[in-house]
Scaffold this motif. Structure first.
Motif, mmCIF file in Angstrom:
data_model
loop_
_atom_site.group_PDB
_atom_site.id
_atom_site.type_symbol
_atom_site.label_atom_id
_atom_site.label_comp_id
_atom_site.label_asym_id
_atom_site.label_seq_id
_atom_site.Cartn_x
_atom_site.Cartn_y
_atom_site.Cartn_z
ATOM 1 N N ASP A 6 0.814 -1.227 0.000
ATOM 2 C CA ASP A 6 0.000 0.000 0.000
ATOM 3 C C ASP A 6 0.845 1.273 0.000
ATOM 4 N N ILE A 7 2.127 1.103 -0.200
ATOM 5 C CA ILE A 7 2.980 2.294 -0.179
ATOM 6 C C ILE A 7 2.831 3.087 -1.470
ATOM 7 N N LYS A 8 2.637 4.373 -1.286
ATOM 8 C CA LYS A 8 2.551 5.276 -2.428
ATOM 9 C C LYS A 8 3.947 5.844 -2.659
ATOM 10 N N ARG A 9 4.437 5.716 -3.852
ATOM 11 C CA ARG A 9 5.768 6.248 -4.128
ATOM 12 C C ARG A 9 5.655 7.450 -5.072
ATOM 13 N N GLY A 10 6.747 8.135 -5.223
ATOM 14 C CA GLY A 10 6.733 9.293 -6.100
ATOM 15 C C GLY A 10 6.671 10.597 -5.339
ATOM 16 N N LYS A 11 6.581 11.643 -6.093
ATOM 17 C CA LYS A 11 6.651 12.981 -5.507
ATOM 18 C C LYS A 11 5.459 13.261 -4.598
ATOM 19 N N PHE A 12 5.735 14.054 -3.588
ATOM 20 C CA PHE A 12 4.662 14.494 -2.702
ATOM 21 C C PHE A 12 3.834 15.568 -3.410
ATOM 22 N N SER A 13 2.528 15.464 -3.274
ATOM 23 C CA SER A 13 1.663 16.482 -3.871
ATOM 24 C C SER A 13 1.674 17.729 -2.997
ATOM 25 N N GLU A 14 1.116 18.799 -3.551
ATOM 26 C CA GLU A 14 1.049 20.038 -2.765
ATOM 27 C C GLU A 14 0.158 19.861 -1.547
ATOM 28 N N ASP A 15 -0.895 19.086 -1.716
ATOM 29 C CA ASP A 15 -1.762 18.811 -0.558
ATOM 30 C C ASP A 15 -0.981 18.101 0.535
ATOM 31 N N GLU A 16 -0.190 17.143 0.104
ATOM 32 C CA GLU A 16 0.602 16.406 1.081
ATOM 33 C C GLU A 16 1.619 17.324 1.757
#
Length: 350
Positions: free
Chosen positions: A64-74
């Motif tokens: 369930d790990i989300k990889r990649g860049k963090f969004s602005e919301d995050e």
DNA sequence: AATAGAGGCAACCGCCCAGGG
DNA sequence: GCCCTGGGCGGTTGCCTCTAT
């Protein structure tokens, strides 16, 4: 002392995981679950310690790990949560589905921390930075940026942050300059710019100047923001921070007159300057440090009481019309430490 | 093209805490 | 109450990649 590292056990492999090792771990965990992490490596045929396996799974292999860049919301969420929780990465991670504490910690240390520093915000306290070196540099930055011109290529989020930081920093600079002006005309010290601390007459204390009990009312930002209704109460903020909120809107400059100033015209000038700040801010409305949009809050993960508490604190922080920066000021003024905080600054300036 | 420096990130280390015996 | 163990957490390290010179 702590236990010896589990990987000291002879011959256990350390360092980067190979794809083969990853696959072995995944295969074992998907069919058996982890059970005891200590016994897992042997059962899975891995030459690793249990702790290493656990970290590899929780930080990298978990499905369930989300990889990649963090969004602005995050990003916004991390900054908000960090302002409430501090370096509690695991607790912050519970609010960001698919992100691990390690990933958030790394992101904070490598990106967000620097970003906030650049914006003149202390990443530890989430308050504007007040160190003199930074303030000295700031005037150059502000003049070169010409108050917002540098935001052309920035994201809206960065622009908002920057604009707010710029306004706050400009106000700070002007505050300090005005303090110096007051001081220089009141005492025998004459300075037209920020002096080196070593060159400053330290015999004058601001509390003596304005009355020993009035230093907490010295914060011109109360007056600064009073006309713009940004400095409002924040009823839902973290309970451990004393819960009660000082009614800051009526909390500012009159106390100086009531206090030890005795209508000194220099201080009236000081007041006038502060109302000029009011106008400055009114004419250049300061955006919130973070948008009130909660985005994807990950509320499905609010399982523990602790997490609920975090969430409440977070949502309070989010829902308040005063976002972090102003909350910080608000809290700053509500905090006993604020007295010494401002006193420190003023005494440093003196 | 080579190299140094910066940035990003996975992994490790050491400490702490909770639970069980 | 004490000790031991497993697990969790935050801080730090070191490697790899990217970028600037």
């Amino acid at each position: 002392m702590g236990r010896p590292p589990c990987c000291d056990e002879n011959g256990l492999k350390k360092g980067p995981w190979t794809p083969e090792e990853d696959q072995m771990l995944i295969d074992y965990l998907t069919s058996h679950g982890h059970g005891s992490w200590r016994s897992l490596p042997k059962l899975a045929g891995l030459n690793r310690c249990g702790k290493s396996c656990r970290l590899r799974w929780t930080n990298y292999l978990r499905p369930d790990i989300k990889r990649g860049k963090f969004s602005e919301d995050e990003e916004r969420m991390i900054i908000n949560l960090h302002s409430v929780l501090g370096n509690k990465w695991s607790r912050i991670a519970t609010h960001l589905p698919g992100r691990t504490d390690n990933e958030i910690k790394n992101f904070w240390n490598t990106c967000l921390r620097k970003k906030l520093l650049k914006l003149g915000i202390d990443p530890e306290t989430h308050k504007p930075r007040m160190d003199m070196n930074h303030l000295m540099n700031l005037s150059q930055l502000l003049s070169s940026a010409q108050f917002g011109n540098s935001t052309v290529n920035a994201s809206p989020w960065e622009s908002a942050l920057k604009l707010q930081a710029d306004a706050a920093q400009l106000a700070k600079l002007q505050l300090l300059q005005n303090l110096l002006q007051v001081i220089s005309t009141t005492s025998t010290t004459t300075t037209s710019s920020l002096p080196h601390p070593d060159q400053i007459n330290r015999t004058t204390s601001i509390s003596g100047l304005l009355g020993s009990h009035q230093t907490q009312n010295l914060n011109p930002f109360l007056g600064l923001f009073s006309g713009t209704n940004t400095m409002v109460q924040n009823p839902g903020f973290v309970p451990q921070d004393k819960g009660s909120q000082v009614p800051v809107l009526n909390h500012s400059w009159p106390s100086i007159d009531q206090g030890g100033v005795d209508g000194d015209h220099d201080h009236l000038d000081f007041k006038t300057n502060i109302s000029n700040y009011d106008r400055l801010i009114s004419e250049n409305p300061i955006p919130e440090l973070v948008s009130p949009s909660p985005g994807t809050s990950g509320s499905n993960q609010m399982e523990s009481n602790k997490s609920d508490h975090d969430h409440q604190a977070y949502m309070s922080a989010q829902s308040s019309p005063t976002s972090n920066m102003f909350e910080a000021w608000d809290k700053l003024m509500d905090d006993e430490a604020s007295e010494s905080y401002w006193k420190d600054i003023l005494e440093y300036v003196l």
